[in-house]
Motif scaffolding. Structure first.
Motif, PDB file in Angstrom:
ATOM      1  N   GLN A 176     -11.525 -13.487 -11.903  1.00  0.00           N
ATOM      2  CA  GLN A 176     -10.336 -12.641 -12.046  1.00  0.00           C
ATOM      3  C   GLN A 176      -9.312 -12.994 -10.978  1.00  0.00           C
ATOM      4  OE1 GLN A 176     -11.278  -8.479 -12.341  1.00  0.00           O
ATOM      5  NE2 GLN A 176      -9.163  -7.820 -12.645  1.00  0.00           N
ATOM      6  N   VAL A 177      -8.044 -12.864 -11.326  1.00  0.00           N
ATOM      7  CA  VAL A 177      -6.965 -13.006 -10.357  1.00  0.00           C
ATOM      8  C   VAL A 177      -6.124 -11.729 -10.389  1.00  0.00           C
ATOM      9  CG1 VAL A 177      -6.856 -15.507 -10.459  1.00  0.00           C
ATOM     10  CG2 VAL A 177      -5.456 -14.160 -12.022  1.00  0.00           C
ATOM     11  N   VAL A 178      -5.618 -11.340  -9.222  1.00  0.00           N
ATOM     12  CA  VAL A 178      -4.771 -10.152  -9.104  1.00  0.00           C
ATOM     13  C   VAL A 178      -3.530 -10.531  -8.300  1.00  0.00           C
ATOM     14  CG1 VAL A 178      -4.589  -7.764  -8.303  1.00  0.00           C
ATOM     15  CG2 VAL A 178      -6.798  -8.643  -9.102  1.00  0.00           C
ATOM     16  N   ASN A 179      -2.360 -10.198  -8.818  1.00  0.00           N
ATOM     17  CA  ASN A 179      -1.107 -10.403  -8.106  1.00  0.00           C
ATOM     18  C   ASN A 179      -0.518  -9.059  -7.718  1.00  0.00           C
ATOM     19  OD1 ASN A 179      -1.014 -13.273  -8.309  1.00  0.00           O
ATOM     20  ND2 ASN A 179      -0.470 -13.047 -10.461  1.00  0.00           N
ATOM     21  N   MET A 180      -0.036  -8.961  -6.488  1.00  0.00           N
ATOM     22  CA  MET A 180       0.487  -7.704  -5.964  1.00  0.00           C
ATOM     23  C   MET A 180       1.862  -7.904  -5.359  1.00  0.00           C
ATOM     24  SD  MET A 180      -3.106  -6.882  -4.111  1.00  0.00           S
ATOM     25  CE  MET A 180      -3.624  -8.581  -4.447  1.00  0.00           C
ATOM     26  N   GLU A 181       2.752  -6.953  -5.613  1.00  0.00           N
ATOM     27  CA  GLU A 181       4.066  -6.937  -4.972  1.00  0.00           C
ATOM     28  C   GLU A 181       4.158  -5.702  -4.097  1.00  0.00           C
ATOM     29  OE1 GLU A 181       8.312  -8.133  -6.601  1.00  0.00           O
ATOM     30  OE2 GLU A 181       7.792  -6.111  -7.269  1.00  0.00           O
ATOM     31  N   PHE A 182       4.655  -5.889  -2.872  1.00  0.00           N
ATOM     32  CA  PHE A 182       4.740  -4.785  -1.921  1.00  0.00           C
ATOM     33  C   PHE A 182       6.183  -4.328  -1.758  1.00  0.00           C
ATOM     34  CE2 PHE A 182       0.617  -6.517  -1.339  1.00  0.00           C
ATOM     35  CZ  PHE A 182      -0.174  -5.456  -0.931  1.00  0.00           C
ATOM     36  N   GLU A 183       6.356  -3.180  -1.121  1.00  0.00           N
ATOM     37  CA  GLU A 183       7.643  -2.488  -1.145  1.00  0.00           C
ATOM     38  C   GLU A 183       8.780  -3.283  -0.511  1.00  0.00           C
ATOM     39  OE1 GLU A 183       7.209   1.218   0.845  1.00  0.00           O
ATOM     40  OE2 GLU A 183       6.497   0.354   2.741  1.00  0.00           O
TER      41      GLU A 183
END
Length: 420
Positions: free
Chosen positions: A291-298
């Motif tokens: 699995q891959v997860v991409n995250m964007e922060f504030e």
């Protein structure tokens, strides 16, 4: 400095191999007064080692907590789906708590646990023990000092290891989402917590892809059988052979999890009769194997996380990219490299292997919990891995799984929280 007394709810691997040994090493700091464990042999073994009275050994957590508050702390290391109820009851009774990750397998219960810890004014420390390891603590310190400037992105990879994948997430307790939880929560909320901690800001958006690609019946090789001991024609060439993993490996690590007395005869019997001898292509598993997860922060920074069950070693590797420098690290090797753009200098931090788990994080985590209890009346600090601090990683995991199921559709955490 009084000895902190505790009750143990769940004497499985964490209870027996992490919390129990800590109390043996530091008896003046930590001792157990009661244990609850449905497996009779494990229950009596733990009670004997820690000299727990027979009347304080129980088959269920309900029976222990029915006595009211009899110790300073409760260690909750039951199965994942059994975390919420004992934790809530223990908080109501006034216990300080160590709660194994994940906090719960349900989003709303994670939120309720965080609120309950605040309401009852008790410690609720989640076992995100990586924060306490020298490896990750050093990376955090380098970022906090501003050495690499502003963090723009983080790449973190969890190499699960092919044997660990087969043992825990194909044959084992965490193989099935309904019985446990998605692997991104059960295994990798550790990693999502580290990313959140290093970023030190709110995650705003998540997307994820992953699937169960290999450990399926249609991938079974010709000549394979339902169990590795059923005369499987390809057992000798199969990397996931239970005979290889539990009987023939140089490291007896896995055998101790399938039988309480891992002699060769007992281990072979467990392989022949128990769940750990099943063919990896014919189990009731449904959790993904990558699995891959991409995250964007504030502030616009982003992070990517990759989990793979198809690696030789069990290791975490990380790259933190900043406006003025870069950090590269390999937790298995114990090496952190810090490169400064302006000077061209590189500093290498080297950490020696430790006897306790998670790169030295386990013992430091328990020690921090004990110190926090002792100081709590005068300084009610919730600790480095409080429920409040740990909640974001759980929400990211839940959002990632929702995104994965919906073919990578981005999930806004703010809207995700609004439906909790």
């Amino acid at each position: 400095m009084h000895t902190i007394s505790a009750i143990l709810l769940g004497a499985g691997s964490r209870g027996n191999f992490i919390y129990g040994p800590y109390a043996e090493k530091y008896p003046n700091d930590f001792n157990f007064l009661a244990v609850a464990e449905p497996d009779e042999q494990r229950r009596h073994k733990f009670a004997a080692v820690h000299e727990i009275d027979a009347e304080q050994t129980f088959a269920s957590w309900e029976d222990v907590l029915a006595q009211g508050k009899i110790a300073d702390a409760a260690i909750i290391s039951t199965q994942d789906s059994m975390h919420f109820e004992p934790a809530m009851k223990a908080l109501e009774l006034g216990y300080h708590i160590i709660l194994e990750k994940p906090m719960s397998t349900l989003t709303e219960e994670c939120v309720q646990l965080e609120a309950a810890a605040q309401k009852h004014g008790r410690l609720l420390m989640v076992s995100h023990v990586l924060r306490y390891s020298p490896f990750w603590a050093t990376i955090k310190e380098v970022i906090s000092e501003g050495t690499i400037g502003k963090v723009t992105s983080i790449q973190l990879t969890e190499n699960v290891g092919f044997q660990h994948m087969a043992h825990s997430y194909v044959r084992g307790h965490w193989r099935n989402t309904e019985q446990s939880s998605p692997i991104i929560l059960a295994k990798s909320c550790h990693d999502l917590d580290i990313i959140s901690w290093l970023m030190e800001q709110s995650c705003s958006r998540v997307s994820s892809f992953g699937s169960l690609m290999h450990f399926r019946e249609e991938e079974a090789p010709l000549g394979s059988t339902a169990r590795c001991t059923d005369g499987c024609a390809v057992e000798r060439s199969c990397p996931y052979s239970a005979i290889k993993i539990y009987l023939e490996t140089k490291d007896p690590h896995y055998a101790r999890y399938i039988t309480n007395n891992p002699t060769p005869a007992n281990t072979l019997q467990a392989i022949k009769e128990g769940p750990y001898g099943r063919c990896v292509y014919r189990c009731d598993n449904d959790v993904v194997d990558h699995q891959v997860v991409n995250m964007e922060f504030e502030n616009g920074a982003n992070a990517s996380f990759t989990l793979s069950g198809f690696t030789q070693h069990i290791a975490r590797t990380v790259q933190v990219m900043g406006s003025h420098g870069e950090i590269q690290g390999n937790m298995e090797d114990g090496v952190v490299k810090v490169y400064h753009f302006a000077t061209g200098k590189q500093i290498i931090h080297q950490f020696s292997p430790t006897g306790d788990g998670h790169g030295g994080g386990d013992d430091r985590f328990i020690g921090s919990f004990i110190d926090a209890i002792r100081q709590f009346d005068n300084n009610p600090n919730q600790g480095l891995t409080s429920a409040a601090a740990s909640l974001q990683s759980h929400l990211i995991a839940f959002a990632a799984e929702q995104s994965r199921i919906n073919r990578g559709m981005p999930v806004e955490l703010e809207s995700f929280m609004s439906v909790v």
